[in-house]
Design an enzyme around this catalytic site. Structure first.
Site, PDB file in Angstrom:
ATOM      1  N   GLU A   8       0.878  -1.392  -0.107  1.00 24.84           N
ATOM      2  CA  GLU A   8      -0.007  -0.105  -0.336  1.00 24.84           C
ATOM      3  C   GLU A   8       1.058   0.720  -0.259  1.00 24.84           C
ATOM      4  OE1 GLU A   8      -2.848   0.426   3.312  1.00 24.84           O
ATOM      5  OE2 GLU A   8      -2.882   2.228   2.252  1.00 24.84           O
ATOM      6  N   HIS A  10       2.039   4.869  -1.899  1.00 31.97           N
ATOM      7  CA  HIS A  10       1.582   5.793  -2.645  1.00 31.97           C
ATOM      8  C   HIS A  10       2.515   6.379  -3.217  1.00 31.97           C
ATOM      9  CE1 HIS A  10      -2.108   4.694  -1.015  1.00 31.97           C
ATOM     10  NE2 HIS A  10      -1.496   4.212   0.262  1.00 31.97           N
ATOM     11  N   HIS A 161      -8.778   0.949  -1.112  1.00 37.17           N
ATOM     12  CA  HIS A 161      -8.628   1.390   0.119  1.00 37.17           C
ATOM     13  C   HIS A 161      -9.266   2.822   0.123  1.00 37.17           C
ATOM     14  CE1 HIS A 161      -5.917   5.049   1.291  1.00 37.17           C
ATOM     15  NE2 HIS A 161      -4.981   4.280   1.135  1.00 37.17           N
ATOM     16  N   ASP A 279       2.394   1.833   3.798  1.00 38.58           N
ATOM     17  CA  ASP A 279       1.335   3.358   3.080  1.00 38.58           C
ATOM     18  C   ASP A 279       2.433   4.463   3.644  1.00 38.58           C
ATOM     19  OD1 ASP A 279      -0.489   4.628   2.901  1.00 38.58           O
ATOM     20  OD2 ASP A 279      -2.046   4.777   4.935  1.00 38.58           O
TER      21      ASP A 279
HETATM   22 MN    MN Z   1      -2.872   4.581   2.198  1.00 39.83          MN
END
Ligand code: MN
Length: 319
Positions: A8, A10, A161, A279
């Protein structure tokens, strides 16, 4: 340090920043600038952070709602392709370090299915990340049957998400501190996944694998209650809800670096359903890595969660 795969993680590119900006609220411009810089970098800054954390491979995905917040479907379809092509170029430059999740215009089920096929077959992506609802429409909508058929045919992963809800729940009125990542997104995203389970999506498409962040958005904690109430309320499914959650959903650690929910998730779903994620750049990548490296687990379980489960799902064993 255990070797890791993160799912995850980005990125951002200028074509999509205006969709994301509306969801970040009033952040200090200096902090905003730093986050955009980290999101926009596919080179030294990101790779150094990954190296420091022991992350050998990251699956990158667009930050924010992206074209799912676009009101013109044709623009959404066109821009999704632009984003996927950009991501594919970065992945091709460093295929050992990066994979990509497709960004899809869910306004148009057939276009989303076709773009997913292009991303999986031509660009080598393992699946797609869907950023919650698309202008209020969730993934159990009947019009999306062609999309789910394609997901199953391709063996693609669909990662849901978090996103802001269509309308904030009245119970959160006056408590800004409970909005978004504190509590609101967990309920929104967990509910989204439960719509698919309770709506029978996995009876229709039993081979589909869904991924959720945040250790399953509280679902592992509630399996008994889902089964108990589904029976009481006469929910029409071939199996108890917990069985779909165990068999069709995999979860990541994104933003949940805490032993108690990890242990609950392992006990509820099995250690083979749990995967590391950081993340980046929204969480501290070093904190994520330190948690994975030091949380009390037997070493086989640690290696499975940090790397092996994701390698199997992403079919990365050979790299
Ligand atoms: Mn995220």
């Amino acid at each position: 340090m255990v070797k890791k795969i993160a799912l995850e993680e980005h990125f951002m590119c200028p074509e999509f920043e205006h969709y994301w900006k509306t969801t970040v609220g009033d952040v200090d411009p200096a902090i905003y600038g730093r986050v955009v810089a980290r999101l926009s970098d596919f080179g030294d800054q990101r790779l150094e952070a990954m190296d420091r954390a022991g992350i050998e491979h990251a699956v990158l995905s667009l930050a924010g709602p992206g074209v799912q917040a676009e009101h013109d479907p044709a623009t959404a379809v066109r821009l999704a392709r632009v984003g996927n092509d950009l991501l594919a170029r970065e992945v091709q430059r460093r295929p050992d370090r990066y994979s990509g999740f497709a960004h899809l215009a869910m306004q148009d089920a057939k276009a989303a299915a076709d773009e997913l096929k292009r991303c999986v077959r031509d660009l080598g992506f393992p699946g797609a990340m869907i950023n919650g609802h698309t202008n209020g429409q969730y993934l159990d909508h009947p019009s999306l049957a062609p999309f789910w058929e394609r997901v199953q045919d391709l063996g693609a992963v669909v990662y849901i998400h978090p996103a802001d809800p269509v309308v904030p729940a009245p119970v959160l009125d006056g408590h800004k501190g409970l909005r978004r990542a504190t509590w609101e997104w967990g309920f929104e995203t967990g509910s989204h996944a439960l719509r698919l389970v309770f709506g029978g999506l996995f009876d229709r498409y039993p081979k589909v694998t869904l991924a959720l962040g945040h250790l399953g958005e509280t679902l592992p904690f509630l399996l008994w209650r889902f089964d108990s109430r589904a029976k009481l309320y006469g929910v029409n499914l071939a199996k108890p809800p917990s069985e779909y959650i165990r068999e069709n959903i995999m979860v990541t650690l994104s933003g949940m670096f805490s032993a108690e929910p990890l242990n609950c998730t392992i006990a509820a779903l099995g250690a083979d359903r749990v995967m590391f994620s950081a993340d980046y750049p929204f969480e501290q990548i070093d904190e994520a890595a330190e948690f994975m490296d030091t949380v009390p687990l037997d070493e086989k379980t640690r290696e499975d969660i940090a790397y092996n489960n994701a390698a199997r799902l992403l079919r990365l064993e050979s790299t």
